[in-house]
Motif scaffolding. Sequence first.
Motif, short mmCIF file in Angstrom:
data_model
loop_
_atom_site.label_atom_id
_atom_site.label_comp_id
_atom_site.label_asym_id
_atom_site.label_seq_id
_atom_site.Cartn_x
_atom_site.Cartn_y
_atom_site.Cartn_z
N ALA A 212 -5.48 12.53 -72.03
CA ALA A 212 -6.52 12.50 -70.99
C ALA A 212 -7.72 13.37 -71.34
O ALA A 212 -8.85 13.05 -70.96
CB ALA A 212 -5.93 12.95 -69.65
N SER A 213 -7.53 14.46 -72.07
CA SER A 213 -8.64 15.35 -72.39
C SER A 213 -9.23 15.10 -73.77
O SER A 213 -10.19 15.75 -74.16
CB SER A 213 -8.22 16.82 -72.24
N CYS A 214 -8.66 14.16 -74.53
CA CYS A 214 -9.16 13.85 -75.87
C CYS A 214 -10.34 12.88 -75.82
O CYS A 214 -10.35 11.95 -75.01
CB CYS A 214 -8.08 13.17 -76.72
N VAL A 215 -11.29 13.07 -76.71
CA VAL A 215 -12.33 12.08 -76.93
C VAL A 215 -11.70 10.91 -77.69
O VAL A 215 -11.91 9.75 -77.37
CB VAL A 215 -13.52 12.68 -77.70
N VAL A 216 -10.90 11.24 -78.72
CA VAL A 216 -10.16 10.26 -79.51
C VAL A 216 -8.73 10.78 -79.63
O VAL A 216 -8.51 11.88 -80.14
CB VAL A 216 -10.78 10.07 -80.91
N LEU B 122 2.41 28.73 -85.70
CA LEU B 122 2.12 27.87 -84.56
C LEU B 122 1.04 26.90 -85.02
O LEU B 122 0.05 27.31 -85.61
CB LEU B 122 1.60 28.72 -83.40
N GLY B 123 1.26 25.61 -84.77
CA GLY B 123 0.28 24.60 -85.14
C GLY B 123 -0.24 23.88 -83.92
O GLY B 123 0.52 23.58 -83.00
N VAL B 124 -1.53 23.59 -83.91
CA VAL B 124 -2.17 22.88 -82.81
C VAL B 124 -2.99 21.74 -83.39
O VAL B 124 -3.77 21.96 -84.32
CB VAL B 124 -3.10 23.80 -81.99
N ILE B 125 -2.82 20.55 -82.85
CA ILE B 125 -3.63 19.42 -83.29
C ILE B 125 -4.45 18.92 -82.11
O ILE B 125 -3.93 18.73 -81.01
CB ILE B 125 -2.75 18.31 -83.93
N LEU B 126 -5.76 18.77 -82.37
CA LEU B 126 -6.70 18.41 -81.33
C LEU B 126 -7.27 17.02 -81.57
O LEU B 126 -7.00 16.39 -82.59
CB LEU B 126 -7.85 19.43 -81.28
#
Length: 167
Positions: A117-121, A86-90
Motif C-alpha cells: 500500500a505504501s510502495c510506489v512500485v 537486519l535487512g530492509v527492502i523498499l
Amino acid sequence: MPEAFTGAFAARLDRLGAIRVRQAQSGDPVIRGQMLLAPGDRHLRLRRSGPGFVVELEAGPLISRHRPSVDALFRSVAAEAGPHALGVILTGMGVDGAEGLLEMKRAGAITLAQDEASCVVYGMPGEAVARGAVDEIVPLESIPAAVVSRVEALILRQEQAALASVL
C-alpha cells in the motif's frame, strides 16, 4: 543509479538528514551514525575486519541486471554478519534484492519489507515476500521505528550470547 548521480545524491541526503551520508570508498569502516551509498557502477559488499566491518567496492558483472546490486550487498551481509544483521527492502522495480534478502533470512538476519500500500512500485518487496524472504511487512512510515526496535533486539541477543559464553 547512474555513476554521475550517486555522489550528488549522497551529498543531498547528507544535507537533509540527521546522520552523515557519503558515497562509499573501498575500505570504509561501517560505523554508527553514517550511511554509505554505493557509487554508480560499483557493487558494494560487506567484509568483516577484526571486530567490525568495512565495505568493498567492485566493478564485477551485472547482478539482476544491476550494478550496484542490492543482491550483491545482501549476500555479503548474509555471509559476513549472518544473525547479527537486519535487512530492509523498499519500493522498486524488478527482483533485485529478493534472493539476497532470502540468504540473509536463512543466515539468521531479521528481514523487513515495505508494504504494498505504501510502495510506489511493489516489485522488489513483492518478490522478496513471494520468496519467503521477509519476517515482517511494514508500512513506509513505520519502518524507522521497526528498524530501531529490531536493532535493539539484535543488541540484546548479542549481549545475552556474550554473557552465556562467559558463564
